[in-house]
Design a protein around this motif. Structure first.
Motif, PDB file in Angstrom:
ATOM      1  N   TYR A  34       0.845  -1.197   0.000  1.00  9.91           N
ATOM      2  CA  TYR A  34       0.000   0.000   0.000  1.00  9.91           C
ATOM      3  C   TYR A  34       0.884   1.251   0.000  1.00  9.91           C
ATOM      4  O   TYR A  34       0.629   2.208  -0.728  1.00  9.91           O
ATOM      5  CB  TYR A  34      -0.918  -0.025   1.221  1.00  9.91           C
ATOM      6  CG  TYR A  34      -1.932   1.082   1.262  1.00  9.91           C
ATOM      7  CD1 TYR A  34      -3.157   0.947   0.626  1.00  9.91           C
ATOM      8  CD2 TYR A  34      -1.674   2.265   1.945  1.00  9.91           C
ATOM      9  CE1 TYR A  34      -4.101   1.964   0.660  1.00  9.91           C
ATOM     10  CE2 TYR A  34      -2.608   3.284   1.989  1.00  9.91           C
ATOM     11  CZ  TYR A  34      -3.822   3.125   1.343  1.00  9.91           C
ATOM     12  OH  TYR A  34      -4.753   4.151   1.375  1.00  9.91           O
ATOM     13  N   HIS A  35       1.934   1.215   0.806  1.00 10.01           N
ATOM     14  CA  HIS A  35       2.830   2.367   0.887  1.00 10.01           C
ATOM     15  C   HIS A  35       3.519   2.630  -0.448  1.00 10.01           C
ATOM     16  O   HIS A  35       3.542   3.773  -0.918  1.00 10.01           O
ATOM     17  CB  HIS A  35       3.875   2.166   1.991  1.00 10.01           C
ATOM     18  CG  HIS A  35       4.788   3.334   2.119  1.00 10.01           C
ATOM     19  ND1 HIS A  35       4.443   4.455   2.835  1.00 10.01           N
ATOM     20  CD2 HIS A  35       6.020   3.568   1.595  1.00 10.01           C
ATOM     21  CE1 HIS A  35       5.429   5.339   2.750  1.00 10.01           C
ATOM     22  NE2 HIS A  35       6.391   4.819   2.010  1.00 10.01           N
ATOM     23  N   ASN A  38       1.410   4.298  -3.015  1.00 12.36           N
ATOM     24  CA  ASN A  38       1.044   5.695  -2.773  1.00 12.36           C
ATOM     25  C   ASN A  38       2.216   6.646  -2.605  1.00 12.36           C
ATOM     26  O   ASN A  38       2.013   7.854  -2.519  1.00 12.36           O
ATOM     27  CB  ASN A  38       0.162   5.772  -1.527  1.00 12.36           C
ATOM     28  CG  ASN A  38      -1.185   5.156  -1.755  1.00 12.36           C
ATOM     29  OD1 ASN A  38      -1.948   5.601  -2.597  1.00 12.36           O
ATOM     30  ND2 ASN A  38      -1.484   4.099  -1.015  1.00 12.36           N
ATOM     31  N   GLU A  42       0.640   9.889  -6.337  1.00 13.13           N
ATOM     32  CA  GLU A  42      -0.339   9.755  -7.420  1.00 13.13           C
ATOM     33  C   GLU A  42      -0.762   8.296  -7.558  1.00 13.13           C
ATOM     34  O   GLU A  42      -0.154   7.541  -8.312  1.00 13.13           O
ATOM     35  CB  GLU A  42       0.257  10.227  -8.741  1.00 13.13           C
ATOM     36  CG  GLU A  42       0.626  11.685  -8.769  1.00 13.13           C
ATOM     37  CD  GLU A  42       1.225  12.086 -10.099  1.00 13.13           C
ATOM     38  OE1 GLU A  42       0.959  11.414 -11.119  1.00 13.13           O
ATOM     39  OE2 GLU A  42       1.975  13.067 -10.111  1.00 13.13           O
ATOM     40  N   ARG A  43      -1.800   7.915  -6.852  1.00 15.82           N
ATOM     41  CA  ARG A  43      -2.278   6.535  -6.986  1.00 15.82           C
ATOM     42  C   ARG A  43      -3.159   6.443  -8.224  1.00 15.82           C
ATOM     43  O   ARG A  43      -4.188   7.083  -8.319  1.00 15.82           O
ATOM     44  CB  ARG A  43      -3.051   6.099  -5.751  1.00 15.82           C
ATOM     45  CG  ARG A  43      -3.524   4.656  -5.915  1.00 15.82           C
ATOM     46  CD  ARG A  43      -4.089   4.076  -4.675  1.00 15.82           C
ATOM     47  NE  ARG A  43      -5.373   4.667  -4.385  1.00 15.82           N
ATOM     48  CZ  ARG A  43      -6.010   4.509  -3.238  1.00 15.82           C
ATOM     49  NH1 ARG A  43      -5.466   3.831  -2.269  1.00 15.82           N
ATOM     50  NH2 ARG A  43      -7.184   5.053  -3.045  1.00 15.82           N
ATOM     51  N   GLU A  47      -2.591   0.914 -10.622  1.00 12.71           N
ATOM     52  CA  GLU A  47      -1.831   0.513  -9.436  1.00 12.71           C
ATOM     53  C   GLU A  47      -2.760  -0.091  -8.389  1.00 12.71           C
ATOM     54  O   GLU A  47      -2.434  -1.111  -7.763  1.00 12.71           O
ATOM     55  CB  GLU A  47      -1.103   1.716  -8.825  1.00 12.71           C
ATOM     56  CG  GLU A  47       0.009   2.266  -9.681  1.00 12.71           C
ATOM     57  CD  GLU A  47       0.542   3.572  -9.154  1.00 12.71           C
ATOM     58  OE1 GLU A  47       1.782   3.706  -9.095  1.00 12.71           O
ATOM     59  OE2 GLU A  47      -0.254   4.468  -8.797  1.00 12.71           O
ATOM     60  N   TRP A  48      -3.895   0.547  -8.184  1.00 10.44           N
ATOM     61  CA  TRP A  48      -4.877   0.063  -7.215  1.00 10.44           C
ATOM     62  C   TRP A  48      -5.355  -1.334  -7.590  1.00 10.44           C
ATOM     63  O   TRP A  48      -5.433  -2.231  -6.746  1.00 10.44           O
ATOM     64  CB  TRP A  48      -6.050   1.039  -7.121  1.00 10.44           C
ATOM     65  CG  TRP A  48      -7.132   0.631  -6.195  1.00 10.44           C
ATOM     66  CD1 TRP A  48      -8.411   0.265  -6.524  1.00 10.44           C
ATOM     67  CD2 TRP A  48      -7.065   0.556  -4.762  1.00 10.44           C
ATOM     68  NE1 TRP A  48      -9.126  -0.029  -5.399  1.00 10.44           N
ATOM     69  CE2 TRP A  48      -8.332   0.142  -4.296  1.00 10.44           C
ATOM     70  CE3 TRP A  48      -6.054   0.796  -3.829  1.00 10.44           C
ATOM     71  CZ2 TRP A  48      -8.606  -0.042  -2.950  1.00 10.44           C
ATOM     72  CZ3 TRP A  48      -6.342   0.625  -2.493  1.00 10.44           C
ATOM     73  CH2 TRP A  48      -7.609   0.201  -2.058  1.00 10.44           C
ATOM     74  N   ALA A  74      -3.934  -0.735   4.901  1.00  9.02           N
ATOM     75  CA  ALA A  74      -3.978   0.728   4.801  1.00  9.02           C
ATOM     76  C   ALA A  74      -3.938   1.370   6.183  1.00  9.02           C
ATOM     77  O   ALA A  74      -3.222   2.351   6.407  1.00  9.02           O
ATOM     78  CB  ALA A  74      -5.231   1.159   4.040  1.00  9.02           C
ATOM     79  N   ARG A  78      -0.922   3.728   7.701  1.00  7.84           N
ATOM     80  CA  ARG A  78      -1.184   5.088   8.197  1.00  7.84           C
ATOM     81  C   ARG A  78      -0.689   5.269   9.626  1.00  7.84           C
ATOM     82  O   ARG A  78      -0.259   6.352  10.003  1.00  7.84           O
ATOM     83  CB  ARG A  78      -2.670   5.413   8.119  1.00  7.84           C
ATOM     84  CG  ARG A  78      -3.151   5.797   6.739  1.00  7.84           C
ATOM     85  CD  ARG A  78      -4.558   6.362   6.767  1.00  7.84           C
ATOM     86  NE  ARG A  78      -5.539   5.430   7.278  1.00  7.84           N
ATOM     87  CZ  ARG A  78      -6.179   4.517   6.557  1.00  7.84           C
ATOM     88  NH1 ARG A  78      -5.933   4.413   5.272  1.00  7.84           N
ATOM     89  NH2 ARG A  78      -7.060   3.721   7.105  1.00  7.84           N
ATOM     90  N   GLU A 120       9.527   5.634  -5.304  1.00 11.35           N
ATOM     91  CA  GLU A 120       9.193   4.211  -5.355  1.00 11.35           C
ATOM     92  C   GLU A 120      10.461   3.367  -5.314  1.00 11.35           C
ATOM     93  O   GLU A 120      10.552   2.398  -4.556  1.00 11.35           O
ATOM     94  CB  GLU A 120       8.388   3.900  -6.629  1.00 11.35           C
ATOM     95  CG  GLU A 120       7.036   4.564  -6.673  1.00 11.35           C
ATOM     96  CD  GLU A 120       6.386   4.492  -8.034  1.00 11.35           C
ATOM     97  OE1 GLU A 120       5.143   4.441  -8.080  1.00 11.35           O
ATOM     98  OE2 GLU A 120       7.101   4.476  -9.064  1.00 11.35           O
TER      99      GLU A 120
END
Length: 155
Positions: A34-35, A38, A42-43, A47-48, A74, A78, A120
């Protein structure tokens, strides 16, 4: 190699409990993926979708179970302050080949949109270091995924 890793992941028990995921390798993997998805700010939809497909295939989950794993990852991401909380879990649960395969999955997320952003690349490098995946293995995984995805996109 990746098939063995995916096979191992499917043998892990149960669905993650959102309140007790501190030692769940599925949640740790989800949080790291997840990290990296994101990190460039710009997700993209591609990618999702790749993120969810990797989780679904890796853990043989779908529907509500997949949604819970995504949410747990997620939420854990966070709440985290560093990668160590996640990589230490993966180090306890994966052998060296499994950790190398996980880095390959990270590259699949990175290259899903067809671009490599420096954040990334840095994230994968930092995670690989914490997972004790050698530089050569990290680079080989990157090249393997990039080549595979470029072959898929060619007409």
């Amino acid at each position: 190699m990746i098939e063995r890793f995916l096979s191992f992941l499917k043998t892990l028990p149960g669905t993650p409990d959102r309140h007790d995921h501190h030692d769940d390798p599925r949640v740790a993997a989800s949080a790291l993926l997840y990290h990296v998805m994101n990190v460039d700010g710009e997700r993209q939809d591609v990618e999702w979708e790749r993120f969810k497909a990797i989780l679904s295939k890796s853990y043989a989950v779908s529907g509500k179970e997949l949604d819970e794993l995504v949410q747990a990852g997620a939420e854990a991401e966070r709440e985290s302050v560093d990668f160590y909380a996640f990589t230490s879990v993966l180090n306890r649960h994966l052998d060296h080949e499994g950790r190398k395969a996980f880095i390959e999955l990270m590259w699949e997320i990175v290259f899903a949109d067809g671009e490599l952003h420096e954040l990334e690349d840095n994230t994968v490098w930092r995670v690989a270091e914490l997972l004790d995946v050698e530089r050569e293995d990290r680079i080989a995984a990157r090249r393997k995924v990039a080549a595979r995805l470029s072959d898929i996109k060619k007409p």
